[in-house]
Design an enzyme around this catalytic site. Structure first.
Site, mmCIF file in Angstrom:
data_model
loop_
_atom_site.group_PDB
_atom_site.id
_atom_site.type_symbol
_atom_site.label_atom_id
_atom_site.label_comp_id
_atom_site.label_asym_id
_atom_site.label_seq_id
_atom_site.Cartn_x
_atom_site.Cartn_y
_atom_site.Cartn_z
ATOM 1 N N ASP A 141 0.953 -1.253 0.134
ATOM 2 C CA ASP A 141 0.357 0.133 0.150
ATOM 3 C C ASP A 141 0.814 1.811 -0.092
ATOM 4 O OD1 ASP A 141 0.639 -0.330 2.746
ATOM 5 O OD2 ASP A 141 -1.227 0.158 3.502
ATOM 6 N N SER A 142 2.801 1.252 -0.113
ATOM 7 C CA SER A 142 3.240 2.439 -0.174
ATOM 8 C C SER A 142 2.560 2.614 -1.269
ATOM 9 C CB SER A 142 4.392 1.287 0.006
ATOM 10 O OG SER A 142 4.877 0.706 -0.669
ATOM 11 N N ASP A 152 -0.748 -6.106 -0.697
ATOM 12 C CA ASP A 152 -1.199 -5.601 0.160
ATOM 13 C C ASP A 152 -2.816 -4.902 1.003
ATOM 14 O OD1 ASP A 152 -0.181 -4.766 3.026
ATOM 15 O OD2 ASP A 152 1.120 -2.989 2.135
ATOM 16 N N LYS A 203 -1.547 -9.511 2.534
ATOM 17 C CA LYS A 203 -0.565 -9.113 4.123
ATOM 18 C C LYS A 203 -1.735 -8.204 4.402
ATOM 19 C CE LYS A 203 2.890 -5.715 3.924
ATOM 20 N NZ LYS A 203 2.420 -4.993 4.420
ATOM 21 N N GLU A 227 -1.271 -5.667 8.415
ATOM 22 C CA GLU A 227 -0.779 -4.715 9.722
ATOM 23 C C GLU A 227 -1.349 -4.898 11.121
ATOM 24 O OE1 GLU A 227 0.081 -0.728 8.571
ATOM 25 O OE2 GLU A 227 0.648 -1.442 6.269
ATOM 26 N N GLU A 252 8.976 -4.349 10.498
ATOM 27 C CA GLU A 252 9.348 -3.016 10.126
ATOM 28 C C GLU A 252 9.778 -2.108 11.342
ATOM 29 O OE1 GLU A 252 6.519 -1.368 7.315
ATOM 30 O OE2 GLU A 252 7.959 0.858 7.601
HETATM 31 O O1 KIV Z 1 3.118 -0.816 1.514
HETATM 32 C C1 KIV Z 1 4.245 -1.479 1.944
HETATM 33 O O2 KIV Z 1 5.331 -1.102 1.317
HETATM 34 C C2 KIV Z 1 5.450 -2.218 2.710
HETATM 35 C C3 KIV Z 1 6.545 -2.628 2.978
HETATM 36 C C4 KIV Z 1 7.023 -1.822 3.343
HETATM 37 C C5 KIV Z 1 6.483 -3.831 3.264
HETATM 38 O O3 KIV Z 1 4.141 -3.037 3.540
#
Ligand code: KIV
Length: 275
Positions: free
Chosen positions: A55-56, A94, A124, A126, A193
């Site tokens: 989600d970056s 994510d 994924k 969080e 992280e």
């Molecule tokens: O969103 C992302 O890129 C991430 C990584 C930093 C692990 O969660």
């Protein structure tokens, strides 16, 4: 536009069980973020094991300050592009903020979209103890889940910024508790992280599932970086990032040269014109 021709390797697809055996064999897991087919293909052929549609994308693709506004539709869209470019790597979507916090049922529905429409092999989430029940529910629905503990960017407002976690005893204990919670809930791996290297080492030694570090030192079972950071495409990068290339400078130089040649009517020349 020229076509990128890359020889795809004939190696077997990286799978969820194969990542577990990598930990057992002591072989490092290599993970990068990717958001489109072009880079997914390049990284896949380069031997990256896991492509994370992070989600970056909110920060590095959409130009946002936080990852919070990223939507599920956007995640599915980018995952589909990455999945098309990945022949060997495991593709992990994510789940964006708001897509798994409301209820377990909604989390399953949204994760199913990542798999069915996006082509992800896993998702994924969080969080640790707070998302453990939801995580277990996804696993029961046959969706492999990667956990993410420590500095969790979706909790930016609770943390008061992107702050390293686990520096004091209480915070370190919470990280360990969270990591155990996601393992117990059935995660197949966990991202660690933003935490001291020694804490990440302790978690890695205690867990059976692989840990994948970002800003968490060298002792994790694998490492992940945001592609824009490691390729030199970001305006600013955290100090733990090593720039492996300076594509920003290369792209800027190419754009300047193109602009100059267009202004001077040097491009297109005869070689680059149809007759
Ligand atoms: O969103 C992302 O890129 C991430 C990584 C930093 C692990 O969660």
């Amino acid at each position: 536009m020229s076509t990128v021709t890359l020889e795809a390797g004939r190696e077997h697809r990286v799978t969820v069980p194969s990542l577990l055996s990598r930990k057992q064999r002591g072989e490092a897991i290599r993970m990068l973020t990717a958001y489109d087919c072009t880079f997914a293909r390049i990284f896949d052929v380069a031997g990256i094991d896991v492509l994370l549609v992070g989600d970056s994308l909110g920060n590095v693709v959409q130009g946002l300050d936080t990852t919070l506004p990223v939507t599920l539709d956007e995640t599915v869209y980018h995952t589909r592009m990455v999945a098309r470019g990945a022949s060997r790597a495991l593709v992990v979507a994510d789940m964006p903020f708001g897509s798994y916090q409301v209820s377990g049922e909604e989390a399953v529905r949204n994760a199913v979209r990542c798999v069915k429409e996006g082509g992800a092999h896993a998702v994924k989430l969080e969080g640790g103890t707070a998302v453990a029940e939801t995580l277990a529910r996804l696993v029961r629905a046959e969706i492999p889940v990667m956990g993410h503990v420590g500095l969790t960017p979706q909790a930016v407002h609770r943390m008061g910024g992107h702050r390293v976690q686990g520096r004091c005893q209480e915070s370190a204990e919470r990280v360990v508790e969270d990591a155990y919670a996601v393992q117990e809930a059935g995660a197949f791996a966990v991202v660690l992280e933003g935490m001291p290297a020694e804490l990440a080492r302790a978690v890695t030694e205690q867990l059976e599932i692989p840990t994948i570090g970002i800003g968490a030192g060298v002792h994790c079972d694998g490492q992940v970086l945001v592609m824009h950071d490691m390729l030199g495409l970001s305006d600013w990068t955290p100090s733990f990032v090593k720039p492996y290339a300076n594509l920003g400078a290369v792209a800027s130089q190419a754009a300047r040269l193109f602009a100059e040649e267009v202004s001077e009517r040097k491009f297109p020349d005869l070689e680059h014109s149809y007759r």
